[in-house]
Design an enzyme around this catalytic site. Structure first.
Site, PDB file in Angstrom:
ATOM      1  N   LYS A   1      45.581-113.506  45.756  1.00 63.28           N
ATOM      2  CA  LYS A   1      45.784-115.020  45.916  1.00 63.28           C
ATOM      3  C   LYS A   1      44.486-115.178  46.778  1.00 63.28           C
ATOM      4  O   LYS A   1      43.699-116.150  46.610  1.00 63.28           O
ATOM      5  CB  LYS A   1      46.329-115.336  45.694  1.00 63.28           C
TER       6      LYS A   1
ATOM      7  N   ARG B   1      57.159-121.429  44.729  1.00 63.33           N
ATOM      8  CA  ARG B   1      57.702-119.598  45.169  1.00 63.33           C
ATOM      9  C   ARG B   1      59.384-119.285  44.497  1.00 63.33           C
ATOM     10  O   ARG B   1      59.713-118.291  44.466  1.00 63.33           O
ATOM     11  CB  ARG B   1      57.540-119.350  46.172  1.00 63.33           C
TER      12      ARG B   1
ATOM     13  N   ARG C   1      44.777-105.453  55.970  1.00 63.34           N
ATOM     14  CA  ARG C   1      44.398-106.376  55.614  1.00 63.34           C
ATOM     15  C   ARG C   1      44.390-107.816  57.201  1.00 63.34           C
ATOM     16  O   ARG C   1      45.110-106.738  58.455  1.00 63.34           O
ATOM     17  CB  ARG C   1      45.662-107.508  55.095  1.00 63.34           C
TER      18      ARG C   1
ATOM     19  N   ARG D   1      48.114-109.811  60.710  1.00 60.56           N
ATOM     20  CA  ARG D   1      49.867-110.957  60.262  1.00 60.56           C
ATOM     21  C   ARG D   1      50.551-110.582  60.668  1.00 60.56           C
ATOM     22  O   ARG D   1      51.000-109.483  60.317  1.00 60.56           O
ATOM     23  CB  ARG D   1      49.718-111.287  58.399  1.00 60.56           C
TER      24      ARG D   1
ATOM     25  N   ARG E   1      59.479-107.918  51.628  1.00 58.69           N
ATOM     26  CA  ARG E   1      58.484-109.565  51.218  1.00 58.69           C
ATOM     27  C   ARG E   1      58.587-109.348  49.251  1.00 58.69           C
ATOM     28  O   ARG E   1      58.708-110.031  48.226  1.00 58.69           O
ATOM     29  CB  ARG E   1      57.323-109.341  51.276  1.00 58.69           C
TER      30      ARG E   1
HETATM   31  P1  AP5 Z   1      45.519-111.339  49.514  1.00 58.85           P
HETATM   32  O1  AP5 Z   1      43.760-112.266  48.665  1.00 58.85           O
HETATM   33  O2  AP5 Z   1      45.534-111.489  51.339  1.00 58.85           O
HETATM   34  O3  AP5 Z   1      46.167-111.389  49.217  1.00 58.85           O
HETATM   35  P2  AP5 Z   1      47.552-112.368  48.195  1.00 58.85           P
HETATM   36  O4  AP5 Z   1      48.360-112.051  47.234  1.00 58.85           O
HETATM   37  O5  AP5 Z   1      47.349-113.747  49.120  1.00 58.85           O
HETATM   38  O6  AP5 Z   1      48.759-111.513  49.571  1.00 58.85           O
HETATM   39  P3  AP5 Z   1      49.858-112.718  50.823  1.00 58.85           P
HETATM   40  O7  AP5 Z   1      50.423-111.834  51.249  1.00 58.85           O
HETATM   41  O8  AP5 Z   1      48.933-114.030  51.529  1.00 58.85           O
HETATM   42  O9  AP5 Z   1      50.703-113.153  49.555  1.00 58.85           O
HETATM   43  P4  AP5 Z   1      52.466-113.515  49.947  1.00 58.85           P
HETATM   44  O10 AP5 Z   1      52.598-114.152  48.741  1.00 58.85           O
HETATM   45  O11 AP5 Z   1      53.473-112.847  50.586  1.00 58.85           O
HETATM   46  O12 AP5 Z   1      51.919-114.785  51.366  1.00 58.85           O
HETATM   47  P5  AP5 Z   1      51.859-116.224  51.952  1.00 58.85           P
HETATM   48  O13 AP5 Z   1      51.169-116.162  52.814  1.00 58.85           O
HETATM   49  O14 AP5 Z   1      52.169-116.393  50.562  1.00 58.85           O
HETATM   50  O15 AP5 Z   1      44.592-109.420  50.023  1.00 58.85           O
HETATM   51  C1  AP5 Z   1      45.153-108.970  50.359  1.00 58.85           C
HETATM   52  C2  AP5 Z   1      44.893-107.611  51.074  1.00 58.85           C
HETATM   53  O16 AP5 Z   1      44.619-106.508  49.907  1.00 58.85           O
HETATM   54  C3  AP5 Z   1      43.589-108.576  51.597  1.00 58.85           C
HETATM   55  O17 AP5 Z   1      43.080-107.602  52.930  1.00 58.85           O
HETATM   56  C4  AP5 Z   1      42.295-108.217  50.120  1.00 58.85           C
HETATM   57  O18 AP5 Z   1      41.109-108.300  51.059  1.00 58.85           O
HETATM   58  C5  AP5 Z   1      42.640-107.208  49.933  1.00 58.85           C
HETATM   59  N1  AP5 Z   1      42.168-107.373  48.343  1.00 58.85           N
HETATM   60  C6  AP5 Z   1      41.910-108.808  47.840  1.00 58.85           C
HETATM   61  N2  AP5 Z   1      41.933-108.564  46.848  1.00 58.85           N
HETATM   62  C7  AP5 Z   1      41.308-106.895  46.544  1.00 58.85           C
HETATM   63  C8  AP5 Z   1      41.119-106.312  45.162  1.00 58.85           C
HETATM   64  N3  AP5 Z   1      40.886-106.644  44.091  1.00 58.85           N
HETATM   65  N4  AP5 Z   1      41.132-105.021  45.246  1.00 58.85           N
HETATM   66  C9  AP5 Z   1      40.889-104.518  47.042  1.00 58.85           C
HETATM   67  N5  AP5 Z   1      40.966-104.837  47.698  1.00 58.85           N
HETATM   68  C10 AP5 Z   1      41.515-106.810  47.637  1.00 58.85           C
HETATM   69  O19 AP5 Z   1      53.544-116.053  52.026  1.00 58.85           O
HETATM   70  C11 AP5 Z   1      53.970-115.975  53.511  1.00 58.85           C
HETATM   71  C12 AP5 Z   1      55.724-116.824  54.102  1.00 58.85           C
HETATM   72  O20 AP5 Z   1      55.442-117.646  53.954  1.00 58.85           O
HETATM   73  C13 AP5 Z   1      56.362-115.822  52.942  1.00 58.85           C
HETATM   74  O21 AP5 Z   1      56.978-114.870  52.762  1.00 58.85           O
HETATM   75  C14 AP5 Z   1      57.274-117.084  53.114  1.00 58.85           C
HETATM   76  O22 AP5 Z   1      58.435-117.102  54.469  1.00 58.85           O
HETATM   77  C15 AP5 Z   1      56.564-118.017  53.394  1.00 58.85           C
HETATM   78  N6  AP5 Z   1      56.483-119.101  52.206  1.00 58.85           N
HETATM   79  C16 AP5 Z   1      55.122-119.208  52.008  1.00 58.85           C
HETATM   80  N7  AP5 Z   1      55.145-120.298  50.935  1.00 58.85           N
HETATM   81  C17 AP5 Z   1      56.765-120.682  50.846  1.00 58.85           C
HETATM   82  C18 AP5 Z   1      57.449-121.172  49.233  1.00 58.85           C
HETATM   83  N8  AP5 Z   1      56.388-122.128  48.368  1.00 58.85           N
HETATM   84  N9  AP5 Z   1      58.855-120.987  49.698  1.00 58.85           N
HETATM   85  C19 AP5 Z   1      58.968-120.643  50.790  1.00 58.85           C
HETATM   86  N10 AP5 Z   1      58.796-119.774  51.568  1.00 58.85           N
HETATM   87  C20 AP5 Z   1      57.147-119.425  51.087  1.00 58.85           C
HETATM   88 MG    MG Z   2      47.403-115.253  50.698  1.00 56.73          MG
END
Ligand code: AP5
Ligand code: MG
Length: 224
Positions: free
Chosen positions: A16, A91, A130, A163, A174
C-alpha cells in the site's frame, strides 16, 4: 472528474505504502496514512502516540475513536478538496461507517477502494526485509527494492530502520487482526461497486501500471 477520493486496502506488506508513493506523484493528491501518522506521533511522544504505542507494538488496532478524528481533520483541510489517498483507513466496519457518513454529510463519496492483495508467505518475506527512512517513512526492501546507497534514503538522505512491528511474532498477529477486522470491508466496497482488485505479488512497477490504468478508466467514465 471533480474529485478523486481513494482508499488503499490490503493485508500488511501488500504494498500500500509503496504504491501510494507513486500515486501521489501521478495524481498530485494529499496522502494520509494512519500508520505513518501514528508512528510519527509515537516518535514525537505526543498524547496520540502515547495512547497508540502499546497497541501498535502488539500488532493490534488502536481504538476506533482514537483514529477517526485524526483522519476526519485531514479530509476537511483545503488541500484535500479535490481528493485524497487514504492508506490504512478505514480498517474496521465502524471506521468505514464513520467515513461514509462524514463524506455523505459533505456531499462527497469514495471514488474507488484499491485493494492490493498478496499471499501470506510473500508478506512475511516483505515485512522481514522492509526498511523505512527515519525522516519521512519512505519504504524500501533490502532485496526487492533496495536504496541506491545501503541504509540511506534515496529521497531525503536520512537513515533507514526496521519498524517495531516487523518482528515475526507481531507480523503473525497483524495478519490475524487483518483477517478478522479489516478483510470484511472488501465485501462492503464490492457491494458499493467501488472495489478494484490488484495482484500485489507482481513487481512494484507492474502493480503501479495496473492501478494507473484503472484510475484513468475511472476518470474517463466520469467524464462521459
Ligand atoms: P509496504 O508498501 O510498506 O506495504 P504496506 O501494505 O504499506 O504494509 P504495512 O505493513 O505498512 O501495512 P499495515 O497495514 O500493517 O501497517 P500500517 O502502517 O498501516 O511494502 C512492504 C515491503 O514490501 C516493503 O519493504 C516494500 O519495499 C516491499 N514491496 C512492496 N511492494 C512490493 C512488490 N510488488 N514486490 C516486492 N516487494 C514489494 O499500520 C501499522 C499499525 O498502526 C497497525 O498495526 C495498527 O496498530 C495501527 N493503525 C494504523 N491504522 C489504523 C487504523 N485505521 N485503525 C486502528 N489502528 C491503526
Ligand atoms: Mg504501509
Amino acid at each position: 472528474m471533480a474529485e478523486l477520493n481513494l482508499i488503499l486496502m490490503g493485508p500488511p506488506g501488500a504494498g500500500k505504502g509503496t504504491q501510494a508513493e507513486r500515486l501521489v506523484d501521478d495524481f498530485d493528491l494529499p496522502y494520509y496514512a494512519t500508520g505513518d501518522i501514528l508512528r510519527a506521533a509515537v516518535s514525537g511522544a505526543t498524547e496520540l502516540g502515547r495512547h497508540a504505542q502499546g497497541y501498535m507494538k502488539r500488532g493490534e488496532l488502536v481504538p476506533d475513536e482514537v483514529i477517526c478524528d485524526v483522519i476526519m481533520e485531514r479530509i476537511d483541510t483545503p488541500e484535500a478538496e479535490d481528493g485524497f489517498i487514504l492508506d490504512g483507513f478505514p480498517r474496521t466496519v465502524p471506521q468505514a461507517d464513520v467515513l461514509d457518513a462524514a463524506l455523505d454529510r459533505r456531499g462527497r463519496s469514495l471514488t474507488a477502494a484499491l485493494f492490493i492483495d498478496a499471499p501470506a508467505d510473500e508478506i512475511i518475506r516483505r515485512l522481514s526485509g522492509r526498511r523505512i527512512c527515519v525522516k519521512n517513512q519512505h519504504v524500501y526492501h533490502v532485496e526487492f527494492d533496495p536504496p541506491k546507497t545501503p541504509d540511506v534514503c534515496d529521497q531525503d538522505g536520512s537513515g533507514l530502520v526496521q519498524r517495531d512491528d516487523d518482528k515475526p511474532e507481531t507480523i503473525a498477529k497483524r495478519l490475524v487482526v487483518y483477517e478478522e477486522q479489516t478483510a470484511p470491508l472488501i465485501e462492503r466496497y464490492e457491494e458499493h461497486g467501488i472495489l478494484r482488485r490488484f495482484d500485489g505479488s507482481r513487481p512494484p512497477e507492474e502493480v503501479h501500471s495496473h492501478i494507473r490504468a484503472t484510475l484513468a478508466t475511472l476518470a474517463l467514465e466520469a467524464e462521459l
